[in-house]
Design a protein around this motif. Structure first.
Motif, short mmCIF file in Angstrom:
data_model
loop_
_atom_site.label_atom_id
_atom_site.label_comp_id
_atom_site.label_asym_id
_atom_site.label_seq_id
_atom_site.Cartn_x
_atom_site.Cartn_y
_atom_site.Cartn_z
N ALA A 153 33.81 -32.74 -4.78
CA ALA A 153 33.20 -32.17 -3.57
C ALA A 153 33.49 -30.67 -3.47
O ALA A 153 32.62 -29.87 -3.09
CB ALA A 153 33.73 -32.90 -2.34
N GLN A 154 34.71 -30.28 -3.82
CA GLN A 154 35.07 -28.86 -3.79
C GLN A 154 34.21 -28.06 -4.77
O GLN A 154 33.66 -27.01 -4.43
CB GLN A 154 36.55 -28.69 -4.14
N LEU A 155 34.08 -28.54 -6.00
CA LEU A 155 33.30 -27.82 -7.00
C LEU A 155 31.82 -27.77 -6.63
O LEU A 155 31.15 -26.75 -6.85
CB LEU A 155 33.47 -28.47 -8.37
N GLN A 176 37.03 -40.30 -14.12
CA GLN A 176 36.41 -41.05 -13.03
C GLN A 176 34.91 -40.77 -12.98
O GLN A 176 34.51 -39.66 -12.62
CB GLN A 176 37.04 -40.69 -11.68
N PRO A 177 34.06 -41.74 -13.33
CA PRO A 177 32.61 -41.52 -13.18
C PRO A 177 32.23 -41.40 -11.70
O PRO A 177 32.78 -42.11 -10.84
CB PRO A 177 32.00 -42.79 -13.80
N LEU A 178 31.32 -40.48 -11.41
CA LEU A 178 30.82 -40.26 -10.06
C LEU A 178 29.30 -40.31 -10.09
O LEU A 178 28.69 -40.18 -11.14
CB LEU A 178 31.28 -38.90 -9.52
N HIS A 179 28.70 -40.44 -8.91
CA HIS A 179 27.24 -40.38 -8.83
C HIS A 179 26.84 -39.65 -7.56
O HIS A 179 27.43 -39.87 -6.49
CB HIS A 179 26.62 -41.77 -8.86
N PHE A 213 41.37 -38.29 -5.45
CA PHE A 213 41.53 -36.91 -5.94
C PHE A 213 40.28 -36.46 -6.68
O PHE A 213 39.81 -35.33 -6.50
CB PHE A 213 42.75 -36.83 -6.85
N ALA A 214 39.71 -37.34 -7.52
CA ALA A 214 38.50 -36.99 -8.26
C ALA A 214 37.34 -36.73 -7.31
O ALA A 214 36.55 -35.79 -7.51
CB ALA A 214 38.15 -38.12 -9.24
#
Length: 800
Positions: free
Chosen positions: A378-380, A262-265, A372-373
């Motif tokens: 956010a946790q990391l 899942q790409p995030l930004h 989930f991703a």
């Protein structure tokens, strides 16, 4: 797709060798390309312990260190300001080779001998940090190889992924395939997200203008983060996959993309205005500066992420420079979204801006895995930055994921695959892939497919899964039975493929050889043909200056084909090419318009050398005959009209070919100066036909069947004497206009010019008479023939 072997084992307990895994996954359709050692360049580096560190007696900025490397204590001169006693450091001993190719040798620095080098992270190719040496953790064993001490990845597998396998663009995706292949359990990463109160949905409003372009957009907010270097374990995993570490916040988004697909930004929240995110198309002609500081010109087909007043990212492709994270950023808006694949693909291609994110978005991402991703990222981020996660998610999901259920008929599957497997095998395959199977009807199952398997769209896709897991290499090779109707049986011109095939079949039947040329030519080729500079499609990274632009005309390639043939001693050249030309078009998504053309080139003797006929060179009638045969006989479009035109760029004389009112192409002789460059010593005749227009006319042209004649014809010849300036076609047309009910056809059979007569010539025509329902008598034919002759003498200045 690069797959870290150790990272993969965090998901599945695979204990075999990398080659074994690669071979099995290759048989599942994920082809192994190579196996690499990503840290091979630092294999010689060992862990050292600085037992003594003193200032160099002759240089203030140098230190003389005694370093224990396990087998011996080395004296090393070091210039780093942060070197000190009792440190664990990476050491390159004499004889080692550094990643940049430098050989470590014995040296003498200001009178002091040095037997090695204490290394920084940049010298080892692990980061850009060169402020000093790399101080290692205290728990490492002295003398151990650095790659072993840090448990760095030794094995990375490089796989070729087909476009339909979006699920295989992550470590998790390969873990699923490994679990399927070896019947192993799959373990997902743990999630321990701690929220700090508040509500992200109250702080950020999400608006999606076009739900077809973005089914889901959600975001989390983090506060009081510290932007710094990511932890070693994360950096080393990214380095193993060829990803350059940047900072903890950015590295987390890349880490999740490789891990879960899942790409995030991450946006700097303080640069987001208006407390909102809006997903909406760009405006035609607007400009936007991306993270690489390049200004991009956009169209209404590009999708943007906007805040309350401005665009802040090119959706699915790259973030904007006006909202990027930097060293002083303290608050984060973390984006996770699902975009329409076709939109992202077109934007990335048009702007020549491929990215790891667009590569995944344009193939499709898992909408259910999206949350989930987002939470894991956010946790990391919170764990690596010391920040806190605001409770809740700001979310808009106008098109929730709809479960897909397909029927599955095992007997039909076995018939298509040519196998005889138990239904239990198919059921196990589906369940291992995450499908839910309802086999209450033993002959007609209902199979619900998971959100990550976007390639399972039809029942036949389920058959493919059974076949590939069983092993395509194990399926016996049996020729299928093919039933073909005697009605029709030919590839029609209704499809472009059928039409192109028909053109090529005609070309070969007409005695022409097919040429296949590159779509790339040089600017010099187009300049030589006197073609305009405007409209040319230049290539960003050409292979050479001879291939730096897309062809504007097929003539450039055909003339190069002629030059090559002449150089090889072939002076009888008859070639055709069916291909596309390329012209700039601002209204196209790619800013390029493609047009299908047919080109023909004739050069040299009319007949090949082995023909026993008199040798004469090809002329206008030859190229005209080919064009007429194509239009009139092959496609049944009627006789074309040929109109002389002036000022053609590379043909003189040049004739425009028209069918009815439409121009379908041009033909003529290549200008002498152009032909000379291509080493032609005789006339070069060339035709260029608009194949797309021809295809359209062919589809509109309805060919009707006419019953074959049952009764014999009766023929009469007529020779008319008229001025040499009178065209034979005019005589033929005059006879046809008489419209005799029995006259079937008119053909010119001979031309004769008497000696000493320059003003007149004799033209002989054969007239064929036939009745559809009876055999004609001579009296009936003579009567009609006399009428034709009498009318002809009245119409034209001729005599019999």
């Amino acid at each position: 797709m690069l797959v870290s072997f150790n990272w993969l084992r965090e998901f599945v307990p695979f204990e075999g060798e990398a080659q074994e895994l690669g071979d099995r996954l290759t048989m599942l359709g994920l082809e192994l390309d190579s196996i690499e050692n990503p840290f091979e360049a630092i294999e010689d580096i060992v862990v050292g312990h600085v037992v003594e560190c003193e200032k160099h007696p002759e240089a203030e900025k140098l230190s003389v260190c005694k370093v224990d490397v396990g087998s011996e204590v080395l004296e090393i001169v070091c210039g780093a300001p942060n070197v000190g006693k009792d440190q664990k450091v990476p050491v390159a001993k004499v004889g080692s080779t550094m990643p940049d190719g430098m050989q470590i040798k014995k040296a003498k620095l200001r009178g002091v001998k040095s037997f090695g080098m204490i290394c920084s992270e940049r010298e080892l190719g692990l980061s850009e940090d060169h402020d000093g040496i790399w101080v290692l953790p205290e728990n490492l064993t002295v003398g151990e190889k650095l790659v072993d001490a840090l448990n760095l990845e030794r094995t990375v597998l490089d796989f070729d992924i087909t476009p339909n396998r979006a699920d295989a663009l992550s470590i998790l995706g390969f873990a699923r395939e490994t679990a399927l292949a070896f019947d192993l359990p799959l373990t997902m990463p743990g999630l321990n997200l701690v929220e700090a109160g508040g509500n992200a949905a109250d702080e950020m409003n999400i608006v999606i203008d076009d739900t077809e372009l973005c089914p889901l957009y959600q975001a989390r907010i983090l506060r009081d983060v510290q932007t710094r270097k990511a932890p070693d374990w994360m950096r080393f995993k990214l380095l193993a996959l060829g990803q350059r570490p940047i900072s903890n916040i950015v590295d987390v988004t890349n880490y999740i993309m490789f891990e879960l697909g899942q790409p995030l930004h991450a946006f700097d929240l303080d640069l987001i205005e208006g407390g909102m995110i809006r997903v909406a198309p760009a405006q035609d002609g607007m400009k936007f500066t991306t993270l690489d500081d390049m200004e991009r010109k956009l169209t209404a087909n590009d999708l943007l992420i906007w805040d309350g007043s401005k665009p802040v990212a090119l959706a699915g492709v790259m973030g904007g420079a006006n909202s990027e994270m930097h060293a002083g950023s303290r608050n984060v808006l973390l984006e996770a979204a699902v975009f329409r694949p076709g939109t992202i693909r077109k934007t990335a291609r048009r702007l020549a801006l491929p990215s790891d994110a667009s590569y995944r978005f344009e193939r499709g991402v898992d909408q259910i895995m999206n949350t989930f991703a987002l939470n894991r990222a956010a946790q990391l981020m919170a764990e690596t930055s010391g920040g806190s996660v605001v409770s809740g998610i700001a979310k808009a999901e106008p098109k929730p994921w709809q479960d897909r259920t397909h029927r599955y008929r095992h007997e039909r599957c076995m018939k298509l695959l040519g196998l005889d497997l138990e239904p239990a095998f198919a059921k196990k395959v589906f369940e291992l892939e995450g499908c839910t199977v309802d086999d209450s009807d033993s002959h007609d199952w209902k199979v619900a497919t998971p959100s990550h398997k976007l390639d399972l769209e039809r029942e036949v896709d389920l058959y493919e899964e059974v076949g590939r897991v069983y092993g395509m290499d194990r399926i016996p090779a049996v020729l299928p039975r093919v039933s073909k109707s005697l009605e029709g049986g030919t590839v029609t011109a209704e499809t472009e493929y059928g039409f192109v095939r028909s053109l090529k079949r005609w070309g070969m039947g007409a005695g022409l050889n097919e040429a296949i040329n590159y779509s790339f030519v040089g600017d010099d080729d187009l300049d030589r043909l006197n073609l305009p500079r405007e409209g040319r499609v230049n290539i960003a990274n050409p292979l050479s200056e001879d291939q730096n632009v897309m062809r504007l005309e097929l003539a450039a390639g055909l003339l190069n084909t002629l030059k090559h043939n002449i150089a090889q001693g072939n002076n009888h050249v008859r070639v055709f090419e069916v291909a596309k030309k390329f012209v700039q078009d601002s209204e196209s998504d790619t800013e390029t318009r493609e047009q299908l053309r047919l080109g023909m080139l004739l050069y040299g003797p009319r007949h090949a050398a082995e023909w026993p006929w008199p040798q004469g060179d090809a002329d206008y009638l030859d190229i005209k005959g080919h064009v007429e045969h194509l239009l009139e006989d092959h496609f049944k479009l009627g006789a074309p009209e040929c109109v002389l035109v002036k000022d053609h760029p590379y043909l003189s004389p040049c004739v425009e070919v028209k069918v009815g009112e439409e121009c379908v192409g041009v033909m003529g002789q290549v200008k002498a100066d152009v032909a000379d460059y291509y080493h032609a010593r005789k006339d070069v005749w060339l035709a260029d036909v608009d194949a797309e227009k021809l295809w359209d006319m062919t589809r509109r042209n309805k060919i009707a069947f006419r019953e074959l004649p049952k009764f014999p014809p009766s023929r009469r010849d007529i020779t008319v004497i008229g001025p040499v300036t009178l065209p034979a076609q005019q005589v033929r047309d005059a006879i046809a206009e008489i419209k005799s009910p029995l006259l079937e056809s008119i053909s010119l059979v001979a031309e004769y010019v008497p000696e000493g007569v320059e003003e007149e010539r004799n033209l002989s025509f054969r007239l064929t008479y036939r009745h559809a329902s009876k055999t004609l008598k001579d009296k009936e034919v003579d009567k009609q023939h006399k009428r034709v002759v009498d009318e002809l003498l009245k119409k034209l200045p001729v005599r019999i």
